[in-house]
Design an enzyme around this catalytic site. Structure first.
Site, short mmCIF file in Angstrom:
data_model
loop_
_atom_site.label_atom_id
_atom_site.label_comp_id
_atom_site.label_asym_id
_atom_site.label_seq_id
_atom_site.Cartn_x
_atom_site.Cartn_y
_atom_site.Cartn_z
CG ASP A 93 -2.31 0.90 0.84
OD1 ASP A 93 -2.45 1.58 -0.10
OD2 ASP A 93 -1.90 1.40 2.28
CG HIS A 189 -5.39 8.32 3.57
ND1 HIS A 189 -5.08 8.66 2.57
CD2 HIS A 189 -5.04 6.87 3.44
CE1 HIS A 189 -4.91 7.60 1.79
NE2 HIS A 189 -5.06 6.43 2.12
N GLY A 190 -7.81 7.69 6.92
CA GLY A 190 -8.23 8.28 8.93
C GLY A 190 -9.52 8.16 9.08
P1 13P Z 1 -9.32 4.48 5.60
O1 13P Z 1 -8.41 5.54 6.23
O2 13P Z 1 -10.39 5.17 5.13
O3 13P Z 1 -9.70 2.72 6.20
O4 13P Z 1 -8.14 4.46 4.52
C1 13P Z 1 -7.20 3.51 3.72
C2 13P Z 1 -6.31 3.49 2.66
O5 13P Z 1 -7.23 3.97 2.08
C3 13P Z 1 -5.24 2.47 2.84
O6 13P Z 1 -4.91 2.82 1.62
O1 G3H Z 2 -3.15 5.13 3.62
C1 G3H Z 2 -2.69 4.47 4.70
C2 G3H Z 2 -3.40 3.06 5.34
O2 G3H Z 2 -4.20 2.87 6.55
C3 G3H Z 2 -1.94 2.66 6.30
O3 G3H Z 2 -1.66 3.95 7.09
O4 G3H Z 2 0.36 4.05 7.29
O5 G3H Z 2 -0.21 3.99 9.60
O6 G3H Z 2 0.65 1.74 8.03
P1 G3H Z 2 -0.35 3.38 8.49
ZN ZN Z 3 -4.61 4.85 0.86
#
Ligand code: 13P
Ligand code: G3H
Ligand code: ZN
Length: 320
Positions: A93, A189-190
């Site tokens: 990711d 995100h978040g």
């Molecule tokens: P969320 O923070 O909405 O769960 O998104 C996760 C995400 O896009 C990971 O790449």
């Molecule tokens: O896009 C972000 C994902 O939620 C992963 O989060 O980088 O804190 O593991 P992280």
């Molecule tokens: Zn993401």
């Protein structure tokens, strides 16, 4: 170099083709530890859903790359032991460099994201193409990104969304050779995606415009947690302090998953579910100090959350 094929994993190519034709999306659930991985596999086995096990660079540092590789291999065997041989992808990711993507491929990942969305367009194209050229030699699929999501992505923080420009997508896909494209249409995100009083709405109109330009091409939605208010309330009831956390309404994601959106990323909702369950045990049973007594209920709550997502939001049940 270990090939993901030797670990029993698959890349995302066929899964996405089937998801687009079938009007559903594949769940991409992030994981960092054993309980999260178990919950994901249990939920997807019980609902007979394909799944993408998603690892951020932070998660890779946290869990260790070698352990992760064996966990993914273990996940494949675990699913079989539970009775259903579901297709499992191990996906990086938000990869931020060619070197990280290459290293993940060499450690058994079957899919990687190269996130050049913060770069000027031509640099994003060049970096993405470099990753694609290497990945495709190993039959690994690649996700690119155009447009910037508001909120925090690893260390990069954008105040405002920069929506994906539909007029760029065709050129980007053609020049890079990516297998899927993450877009920015108002998700972020978040756990704080909208401010109170704001209309929690994603731009399905931009999605439709993008689909017209690249018909049948796999689209990915990041930042797709819905921040369930009952879970937030539970966290706060048991001593947490989450104020004004708001997510993407699930009906909008259900709508999106019927289109060319074939991968939906969910991380924060899982974090919230685990936190709620653990806080509850800590408050109700302060005498407990066996981690299994709080991580067990957390795993159970996570599994229920993931099953709900698969069946009611993504529609990927019975597609394994
Ligand atoms: P969320 O923070 O909405 O769960 O998104 C996760 C995400 O896009 C990971 O790449
Ligand atoms: O896009 C972000 C994902 O939620 C992963 O989060 O980088 O804190 O593991 P992280
Ligand atoms: Zn993401």
């Amino acid at each position: 170099m270990v090939s993901y094929k030797d670990l029993g994993l698959v890349n995302s190519k066929e899964l996405f083709a089937k998801a687009i034709n079938g009007g559903y999306a594949i769940p991409a659930f992030n994981f960092n530890n054993m309980e999260q991985m178990q919950a994901i596999i249990q939920a997807c086995v019980e609902t007979k859903s394909p799944v993408i096990l998603q690892v951020s660079s932070g998660a890779r540092k946290y869990a260790n790359q070698t352990l992760l590789r064996y966990m993914a291999q273990g996940a494949v065997q675990y699913a079989k032991e539970l009775g259903v041989n579901i297709p499992i992808v191990l996906h990086l990711d938000h990869g931020d460099s060619f070197e990280l993507c290459k290293s993940c491929i060499e450690y058994g990942f079957s899919s990687v994201m190269i996130d050049g969305s913060h770069l000027p367009y031509d640099e994003n194209v060049a970096l993405t193409k470099k990753v694609v050229d290497f990945a495709h030699q190993h039959d690994v699929t690649v996700e690119g990104e155009l447009g910037v999501l508001a909120g925090v992505e690893d260390d990069v923080c954008a105040e405002e969304h920069t929506y994906t420009k539909p007029e760029e997508v065709e050129d980007f896909v053609k020049r890079t050779g990516v297998d899927s494209l993450a877009i920015s249409i108002g998700t972020s995100h978040g756990a704080y995606k909208f401010k109170p009083g704001q209309n929690p709405q994603i731009r399905l109109d931009i999605l439709r415009e993008i689909e017209k330009r690249i018909p049948g091409f796999p689209i990915v939605l990041h930042g797709s947690s819905s921040v369930p208010q009952d879970i937030v309330a539970e966290i706060n009831k048991y001593g947490g302090k989450l104020v004004d956390s708001i997510g993407i309404p699930e009906d909008q994601l259900r709508e999106a998953s019927k289109s060319a959106v074939c991968k939906i990323n969910i991380d924060s909702d899982g974090r919230l579910a685990m936190t709620a369950a653990i806080r509850k045990v800590f408050v109700e049973k302060p005498e407990e100090f066996d981690p299994r007594k709080y991580l067990g209920p957390a795993r159970e709550k996570l599994k229920e959350l993931y099953k709900h997502k698969v069946v009611n939001v993504l529609g990927s049940n019975d597609q394994a």
